[in-house]
Design an enzyme around this catalytic site. Structure first.
Site, short mmCIF file in Angstrom:
data_model
loop_
_atom_site.label_atom_id
_atom_site.label_comp_id
_atom_site.label_asym_id
_atom_site.label_seq_id
_atom_site.Cartn_x
_atom_site.Cartn_y
_atom_site.Cartn_z
N GLN A 1 -5.20 -1.92 9.74
CA GLN A 1 -4.74 -3.16 9.12
C GLN A 1 -5.20 -4.36 9.95
O GLN A 1 -4.86 -4.49 11.13
CB GLN A 1 -3.22 -3.17 8.99
CG GLN A 1 -2.66 -4.41 8.32
CD GLN A 1 -3.14 -4.57 6.88
OE1 GLN A 1 -3.15 -3.60 6.13
NE2 GLN A 1 -3.52 -5.77 6.52
N LYS B 1 0.83 -1.20 0.00
CA LYS B 1 0.00 0.00 0.00
C LYS B 1 0.86 1.25 0.00
O LYS B 1 0.56 2.23 -0.69
CB LYS B 1 -0.93 -0.02 1.21
CG LYS B 1 -2.00 -1.10 1.12
CD LYS B 1 -2.66 -1.39 2.46
CE LYS B 1 -3.61 -2.58 2.36
NZ LYS B 1 -4.16 -3.01 3.66
N ASP C 1 -11.46 2.01 3.81
CA ASP C 1 -11.77 0.59 3.61
C ASP C 1 -13.27 0.37 3.40
O ASP C 1 -13.68 -0.70 2.94
CB ASP C 1 -11.31 -0.24 4.82
CG ASP C 1 -9.99 -0.94 4.58
OD1 ASP C 1 -9.67 -1.19 3.40
OD2 ASP C 1 -9.29 -1.25 5.56
#
Length: 290
Positions: free
Chosen positions: A97, A53, A120
């Protein structure tokens, strides 16, 4: 039948070119999109994902940072970090995460993120907007699936779609997004009876179960489009690292029956990161009005 290989790397690269231009346009207005990843512990897979990322951000010109918390971090400290990022106007995207260490409450952490910065798309607010069919930040992998299908000219309107797996991250939102594309969707899971009978009716089959080579040729309708979300590590003494990465679909036996299929790796994975970058840019534009 020769299947179309749905190459996520190529499509993701095209998307990155477009997003990089949007980033430059924002920078010309004095705005620099920024993504911050919060990681707790030392999960090796998570470390790889975070690194990928960060590299994608660098390619596009998006500012990025990683807050790496210890394995023993408390829930209170994790929430304090998230609160600080919520309050920081220079941070436009926050990503927690997963997985977090077992002693932490993942749901509480995800809900603590400002929905406007939830790149997300996991916050209940964004999930609710998806359910209602309203514009908003949507989960990255399901977005990538729809983009891949559209890029290959797969007809969605009226298609019979079957999704195997009902996670909040992929299965459920994928089913909702395909429904919004006017597919007729069946969502299957571990308690589904006569699974193969259902999957053989699918014009579009999405496998997101986390089991290597779970979908076999006898489960697939001839001419179907098959989307393999799985990333499974299986031991292989002949491989350089002693293992290889395979999907949830038995690719070699399924591909000859398909109209289109995603490879693993190189299919859905790159699209997930590409959609994360797009969500970060979108969040930045919405927050700044730029």
């Amino acid at each position: 039948m020769s299947a179309i290989i749905l190459n996520g790397k190529e499509l993701a690269a095209q998307m990155e070119t477009a997003q990089a231009q949007r980033v430059r346009d924002l920078q010309a207005r004095g705005v620099s999109p920024k993504l911050v990843v919060v990681m707790a512990g030392d999960n090796p897979a998570s470390a790889i994902y975070v690194r990928n990322k960060a590299r994608a951000c660098e390619r596009l010109g998006i500012l990025s940072d990683t807050i790496h918390l210890p394995q023993t971090v408390s829930q209170q400290e994790l929430l304090r970090v998230i609160d600080g990022l919520n309050a920081d106007p220079t941070v436009h995207g926050i990503l927690i995460q997963l997985p977090l260490p077992e002693h932490l409450d993942e749901d509480a952490a995800l809900l603590r993120v400002n929905p406007a910065k939830d790149v997300d798309g996991f916050h209940l607010y964004n999930a609710g907007r998806l359910l209602r069919g309203e514009d908003g930040i949507r989960p990255c992998t399901p977005q990538g699936i729809v983009r891949l299908l559209k890029s290959a000219g797969i007809a969605l309107d009226g298609a019979r779609a079957v999704v195997i797996g009902r996670s909040n991250i992929v299965g459920k939102p994928a089913a909702l997004m395909l429904t919004q594309e006017n597919c007729t969707v069946t969502l299957c899971h571990s308690h589904t009876r006569d699974l193969a009978q259902i999957t053989r009716q699918a014009d579009i089959l999405v496998a997101a179960v986390g089991k290597p080579r779970f979908v076999t040729a006898d489960m697939v309708k001839p001419g179907a489009a098959v989307i393999d979300v799985g990333i499974n590590r299986v031991e292989d003494a002949s491989a350089k690292r002693g293992y290889r990465i395979v999907g949830d679909v038995a690719y070699d036996e399924v591909a000859p029956k398909c109209r289109a299929i995603t490879p693993v790796p190189g299919g859905v994975g790159p699209m997930t990161i590409a959609m994360l970058m797009a969500n970060t840019v979108k969040a930045c534009r919405q927050q700044t009005g730029a």
